[in-house]
Motif scaffolding. Sequence first.
Motif, short mmCIF file in Angstrom:
data_model
loop_
_atom_site.label_atom_id
_atom_site.label_comp_id
_atom_site.label_asym_id
_atom_site.label_seq_id
_atom_site.Cartn_x
_atom_site.Cartn_y
_atom_site.Cartn_z
N SER A 107 -4.61 6.67 6.36
CA SER A 107 -5.55 5.96 5.49
C SER A 107 -5.15 4.49 5.35
O SER A 107 -6.01 3.60 5.39
CB SER A 107 -5.58 6.64 4.12
N ILE A 108 -3.86 4.23 5.19
CA ILE A 108 -3.38 2.85 5.10
C ILE A 108 -3.71 2.10 6.39
O ILE A 108 -4.22 0.97 6.36
CB ILE A 108 -1.86 2.82 4.80
N LEU A 131 0.82 -1.21 0.00
CA LEU A 131 0.00 0.00 0.00
C LEU A 131 0.86 1.26 0.00
O LEU A 131 0.50 2.25 -0.64
CB LEU A 131 -0.96 -0.01 1.19
N ALA A 168 -2.06 9.95 4.13
CA ALA A 168 -1.92 8.66 3.44
C ALA A 168 -1.56 7.55 4.43
O ALA A 168 -2.09 6.43 4.35
CB ALA A 168 -0.87 8.75 2.33
N ASN A 171 -7.53 1.49 6.50
CA ASN A 171 -7.95 0.50 5.51
C ASN A 171 -7.51 -0.91 5.87
O ASN A 171 -8.15 -1.89 5.48
CB ASN A 171 -7.43 0.87 4.12
N GLN A 210 1.91 1.93 -3.45
CA GLN A 210 0.80 2.38 -4.29
C GLN A 210 0.33 3.79 -3.95
O GLN A 210 -0.05 4.55 -4.84
CB GLN A 210 -0.39 1.43 -4.15
N GLN A 211 0.35 4.14 -2.67
CA GLN A 211 -0.28 5.38 -2.23
C GLN A 211 0.68 6.49 -1.80
O GLN A 211 0.28 7.64 -1.71
CB GLN A 211 -1.24 5.08 -1.07
N THR A 215 8.80 10.38 -2.46
CA THR A 215 7.40 10.77 -2.64
C THR A 215 7.28 12.21 -3.10
O THR A 215 8.15 13.03 -2.81
CB THR A 215 6.61 10.57 -1.33
#
Length: 167
Positions: A75-76, A25, A72, A79, A28-29, A62
């Motif tokens: 959020s990871i 993740l 982010a 999730n 990806q994010q 990043t």
Amino acid sequence: MNTVFLLIGGNIEDRYKHLGKAVELISQQIGKIENVSAVYETAAWGIQEQADYLNQAIQVNTYLTPQELMKAARSIETNMGRERRVVWGPRIIDVDILFYNQEVIQEEKLFIPHPHLHERRFVLTPLEEIAPDLQHPVLKKTIRELLDACPDPLWVRKFSYGAAVGG
């Protein structure tokens, strides 16, 4: 492009699987993963009457701002099922921002560098593996120097998945 160092860790359910999912993740994010440490098993810090943790340090490039990076990371965690019930309590995954370039940020809910990283062997050991000469922008010491001076007595050891699962 910004260089950030993260620490991921957890101590609930399949700890190794959760680290792998978090790395996926993050790529990806958050951004391109440049380096990862070995996985380390560590004694629980803070509330010690809980299962041992697995931890891993990650270097990422990043384009995210520090605030976007924090969003982010949270959020990871959400999730993946993290619930924030108890400070220093058990968790499926934790994604901590250790460094963002050489910036020093002190906002209401965002502190970079992580304010306690120099006090925690479970942070410094994997970080020293991938960035031993990285200098702390406030303390003006390298990660290796911080680890050598770390007062934390708790154990940290490289994790062997096969040994942990099959004996």
